[in-house]
Design a protein around this motif. Structure first.
Motif, short mmCIF file in Angstrom:
data_model
loop_
_atom_site.label_atom_id
_atom_site.label_comp_id
_atom_site.label_asym_id
_atom_site.label_seq_id
_atom_site.Cartn_x
_atom_site.Cartn_y
_atom_site.Cartn_z
N ASP A 173 -22.79 2.42 20.29
CA ASP A 173 -22.41 3.42 19.67
C ASP A 173 -21.44 4.52 20.64
O ASP A 173 -21.88 4.58 21.53
CB ASP A 173 -23.03 4.20 18.93
N VAL A 174 -20.39 5.16 20.11
CA VAL A 174 -19.64 6.00 20.81
C VAL A 174 -19.60 7.15 20.08
O VAL A 174 -19.20 7.40 18.84
CB VAL A 174 -18.09 5.35 20.69
N HIS A 175 -20.11 8.37 21.06
CA HIS A 175 -20.22 9.69 20.39
C HIS A 175 -19.27 10.28 21.09
O HIS A 175 -19.29 10.55 22.41
CB HIS A 175 -21.40 10.35 20.47
N LEU A 176 -18.15 10.89 20.37
CA LEU A 176 -16.98 11.82 21.29
C LEU A 176 -17.23 13.02 21.63
O LEU A 176 -16.81 13.53 22.57
CB LEU A 176 -15.64 11.74 20.34
N GLN A 177 -18.31 13.67 20.97
CA GLN A 177 -18.79 15.01 21.20
C GLN A 177 -20.27 14.98 20.80
O GLN A 177 -20.69 14.14 20.00
CB GLN A 177 -17.89 16.15 20.79
N GLY A 178 -20.81 16.38 21.10
CA GLY A 178 -22.13 16.61 20.41
C GLY A 178 -23.12 16.23 21.42
O GLY A 178 -23.17 15.75 22.44
N GLU A 179 -24.40 16.31 20.52
CA GLU A 179 -25.77 16.03 21.22
C GLU A 179 -25.66 14.71 22.07
O GLU A 179 -26.32 14.77 23.21
CB GLU A 179 -26.77 16.19 20.30
N HIS A 180 -25.24 13.65 21.21
CA HIS A 180 -25.30 12.30 21.97
C HIS A 180 -23.93 11.83 22.74
O HIS A 180 -23.94 10.65 22.85
CB HIS A 180 -25.77 11.24 20.97
N GLU A 181 -23.23 12.75 23.11
CA GLU A 181 -22.04 12.61 23.56
C GLU A 181 -21.92 11.47 24.61
O GLU A 181 -22.76 11.55 25.67
CB GLU A 181 -21.19 13.54 24.15
N THR A 182 -21.12 10.53 24.45
CA THR A 182 -21.03 9.45 25.46
C THR A 182 -20.47 9.87 26.70
O THR A 182 -19.53 10.88 26.75
CB THR A 182 -19.86 8.18 24.93
N VAL A 183 -20.85 9.38 28.02
CA VAL A 183 -20.21 9.61 29.04
C VAL A 183 -18.82 8.97 29.28
O VAL A 183 -18.77 7.87 29.01
CB VAL A 183 -20.95 9.43 30.19
N PHE A 184 -17.81 9.80 29.49
CA PHE A 184 -16.39 9.46 29.63
C PHE A 184 -15.90 9.55 31.05
O PHE A 184 -16.46 10.62 31.54
CB PHE A 184 -15.36 10.04 28.60
N LEU A 185 -15.23 8.69 31.63
CA LEU A 185 -14.77 8.55 33.04
C LEU A 185 -13.36 9.02 33.07
O LEU A 185 -12.65 8.84 32.23
CB LEU A 185 -14.87 7.14 33.34
N SER A 186 -12.89 9.67 34.19
CA SER A 186 -11.67 10.03 34.51
C SER A 186 -11.28 9.14 35.91
O SER A 186 -11.87 8.91 36.70
CB SER A 186 -11.67 11.33 35.22
N TYR A 187 -10.03 8.39 35.55
CA TYR A 187 -9.45 7.70 36.51
C TYR A 187 -8.18 8.31 37.08
O TYR A 187 -7.18 8.60 36.26
CB TYR A 187 -8.83 6.38 36.26
N PRO A 188 -8.08 9.04 38.34
CA PRO A 188 -6.97 9.44 38.74
C PRO A 188 -5.72 8.76 38.53
O PRO A 188 -5.71 7.43 38.84
CB PRO A 188 -7.44 9.68 40.34
N GLY A 189 -4.76 9.64 38.37
CA GLY A 189 -3.42 8.53 37.80
C GLY A 189 -3.26 8.17 36.49
O GLY A 189 -2.21 7.56 36.20
N LEU A 190 -4.24 7.96 35.61
CA LEU A 190 -4.33 7.50 34.41
C LEU A 190 -4.33 8.52 33.43
O LEU A 190 -4.28 8.41 31.92
CB LEU A 190 -5.31 6.50 34.32
N GLU A 191 -4.46 9.82 33.82
CA GLU A 191 -4.63 10.90 32.81
C GLU A 191 -3.16 11.05 31.99
O GLU A 191 -2.08 10.96 32.41
CB GLU A 191 -4.93 12.19 33.28
#
Length: 191
Positions: A173-191
């Motif tokens: 399951d993907v939780h965009l925000q909140g108590e169970h928010e999924t960890v999201f990654l940042s890739y330099p150059g792709l923002e």
């Protein structure tokens, strides 16, 4: 005509969606392998917002290695031929925020590495796509040695590990925000 020497600054990103159902999904996008494949596994889940409500108009992409840990360099991701594993899939969630892919369990790309599936999330209200990983739950030693997982708290780490269900399928399951928010990654150059 004079030369403009001012540096151009990018404009802010546009809100993503909710137009995916029209233009981006394609026939067979959820099938990385056919249902008849001997090692087919179902990857399923639901996308939630920060209040725990389902998001009915998100789109997801996955990228992964095959069962042997080989990262495909084959063309043809958008037109399935039924034989070639490209490691790419794309699907729009249904009106209850649920998604399904038919794929295989990815193998580790290097000995001792934890196998995972990359996931990209597109959705209403997001200015940019979000990136995350889906780790398989079985190899606890490899999970314990994974640099990304090791850098996270136990609670955050758990948001990246899929559940293996009784029928052998994976739930993520993907939780965009909140108590169970999924960890999201940042890739330099792709923002």
């Amino acid at each position: 005509m004079t030369e403009n020497t001012e540096r151009l600054v990018p404009t802010p990103g546009q809100t993503i969606g909710p137009f995916y159902g029209y233009a981006l999904p394609y026939e067979g996008g959820e099938f990385l392998v056919p249902l008849s494949h001997p090692n087919a596994v179902r990857l399923q889940g639901t996308v939630y917002d920060g209040h725990g409500a389902t998001i009915p108009d998100a789109m997801l992409e996955i990228w992964q290695a095959d069962e042997n840990g080989r990262v495909s360099k084959e063309p043809g991701s958008l037109k399935r031929d039924g034989y070639t594993f490209t490691g790419f899939g794309r699907v729009a969630v249904d009106n209850a925020g649920h998604y399904d892919f038919t794929t295989v369990n990815p193998g580790p790309t290097e000995a001792g590495k934890a196998p995972f599936i990359l996931m990209t999330v597109f959705g209403r209200g997001l200015l940019n796509r979000l990136f995350t990983r889906i780790y398989l739950p079985e190899d606890t030693e490899a999970l314990g040695n994974d640099p990304l997982l090791s850098s996270l708290s136990e609670e955050d780490r758990s948001t990246l590990i899929a559940q293996r269900l009784e029928d052998g399928s994976l739930r993520f399951d993907v939780h965009l925000q909140g108590e169970h928010e999924t960890v999201f990654l940042s890739y330099p150059g792709l923002e």
